[in-house]
Scaffold this motif. Structure first.
Motif, PDB file in Angstrom:
ATOM      1  N   ASP A 257      -6.951   2.065   2.376  1.00 40.50           N
ATOM      2  CA  ASP A 257      -6.211   1.731   3.586  1.00 40.50           C
ATOM      3  C   ASP A 257      -6.551   0.337   4.103  1.00 40.50           C
TER       4      ASP A 257
ATOM      5  N   ARG B 265       0.828  -1.210   0.000  1.00 43.15           N
ATOM      6  CA  ARG B 265       0.000   0.000   0.000  1.00 43.15           C
ATOM      7  C   ARG B 265       0.864   1.263   0.000  1.00 43.15           C
TER       8      ARG B 265
ATOM      9  N   ILE C 252      -6.038  -5.790  -1.988  1.00 43.54           N
ATOM     10  CA  ILE C 252      -5.216  -5.025  -2.922  1.00 43.54           C
ATOM     11  C   ILE C 252      -5.404  -5.683  -4.289  1.00 43.54           C
TER      12      ILE C 252
ATOM     13  N   VAL D 132      -5.229   3.199  -3.979  1.00 45.24           N
ATOM     14  CA  VAL D 132      -5.375   2.019  -3.135  1.00 45.24           C
ATOM     15  C   VAL D 132      -5.931   2.450  -1.787  1.00 45.24           C
TER      16      VAL D 132
END
Length: 65
Positions: free
Chosen positions: A44, A32, A48, A42
């Motif tokens: 938090d 990240r 992903i 992206v």
């Protein structure tokens, strides 16, 4: 006669010992941070995307967890 114990002359590594080599798999936190620094969108939290993981691997040579 009894057998005598002889200490090894070189240090042997056990399976559980850690080495000081960097791991090849990056944590999601590392991925990240890299993605944000390189202009990728992206979140938090959450998954992903595989596109970001692929870009991370291509740029760093490390796998993304």
């Amino acid at each position: 006669m009894t057998a005598q114990y002889r200490a090894p002359t070189t240090r042997e590594h056990s399976v559980n010992e850690t080495t000081e080599t960097p791991t090849l798999t990056a944590t999601p936190k590392e991925v990240r941070a890299w993605a944000k620094e390189n202009g990728h969108d992206v979140g938090d939290r959450g998954r992903i995307s595989k596109e970001i993981k692929a870009a991370f691997q291509a740029a760093t040579g490390r796998l993304a967890a």
